[in-house]
Motif scaffolding. Structure first.
Motif, PDB file in Angstrom:
ATOM      1  N   VAL A   7     101.972  41.860  58.842  1.00 45.35           N
ATOM      2  CA  VAL A   7     101.243  42.347  57.674  1.00 45.35           C
ATOM      3  C   VAL A   7     100.937  41.150  56.779  1.00 45.35           C
ATOM      4  O   VAL A   7     101.809  40.329  56.499  1.00 45.35           O
ATOM      5  CB  VAL A   7     102.069  43.414  56.922  1.00 45.35           C
ATOM      6  N   TRP A  64      95.698  45.637  56.602  1.00 40.66           N
ATOM      7  CA  TRP A  64      96.912  46.462  56.635  1.00 40.66           C
ATOM      8  C   TRP A  64      97.648  46.360  55.303  1.00 40.66           C
ATOM      9  O   TRP A  64      98.091  47.357  54.743  1.00 40.66           O
ATOM     10  CB  TRP A  64      97.826  46.002  57.768  1.00 40.66           C
ATOM     11  N   PRO A 121      90.742  49.890  57.157  1.00 44.66           N
ATOM     12  CA  PRO A 121      92.020  50.499  57.518  1.00 44.66           C
ATOM     13  C   PRO A 121      91.815  51.876  58.131  1.00 44.66           C
ATOM     14  O   PRO A 121      90.890  52.598  57.762  1.00 44.66           O
ATOM     15  CB  PRO A 121      92.745  50.606  56.173  1.00 44.66           C
TER      16      PRO A 121
END
Length: 142
Positions: free
Chosen positions: A55, A64, A100
Motif C-alpha cells: 500500500v 489503494w 479503486p
C-alpha cells in the motif's frame, strides 16, 4: 476463462486502450497487504504477475492508499516515475488511469487502464462503472 478476465478483455477492446489490469491483495487477512496484478488484457508478457506492491507503492498502491483515482502521463520519460511504477515499466505504458475497486468503504482492488502511446483519452465514467461491476465479481469469488 473466468468472468473477471473476460470482462477485462472486453473492456480493453471497448475502450480501445492498450492495457487493462486488475490488482488485488493476496495476503492473508491479518497480514500486511501485498498487492499483485492478478488479471490483465493487452499485456506484452507475463512479467506483470511478478510485480509485488505494498500500500502506497506503485500506482496501484497509491490508489489503494488514497481510495481515489490516479492519472499519470509521460511515465516512461520520467526516471522517478519509471522506478515508482513497475507496471508501466514492464508493460511500456506511457499514460495510465487507475481507479479503486471498492466494497462499501474498503478498497478491494485497483483497475488500471493504460496506453503505450501519447493517447490519454480515458473514459473515466465508464472505467468507474466497470470498477463497481468488478467489485461484485471479486466478492462473488471469495
Amino acid at each position: 476463462m473466468g468472468e473477471i478476465q473476460k470482462l477485462i478483455e472486453k473492456k480493453r477492446k471497448d475502450w480501445q486502450v492498450d492495457f487493462v489490469g486488475l490488482a488485488e491483495n493476496v495476503a492473508p487477512t491479518h497480514a500486511p497487504k501485498e498487492i499483485h496484478w492478478l488479471y490483465a488484457a493487452g499485456n506484452q508478457s507475463l512479467a506483470y504477475k511478478n510485480i509485488r506492491l505494498q500500500v502506497g507503492r506503485g500506482i496501484a498502491g497509491l490508489v489503494w492508499k488514497t481510495a481515489r483515482p490516479q492519472m499519470d502521463r509521460d511515465i516512461l520519460t520520467d526516471v522517478e516515475k519509471r522506478l515508482e511504477y513497475p507496471i508501466a515499466r514492464t508493460e511500456k505504458l506511457v499514460n495510465v488511469y487507475a481507479v479503486p475497486v471498492m466494497n462499501k468503504h474498503e478498497v478491494i482492488g485497483v483497475l488500471l487502464t493504460g496506453y503505450r502511446s501519447q493517447l490519454d483519452a480515458f473514459d473515466k465514467l465508464e472505467i468507474g462503472k466497470t470498477a463497481e461491476e468488478l467489485a461484485s465479481l471479486i466478492q462473488g469469488d471469495e
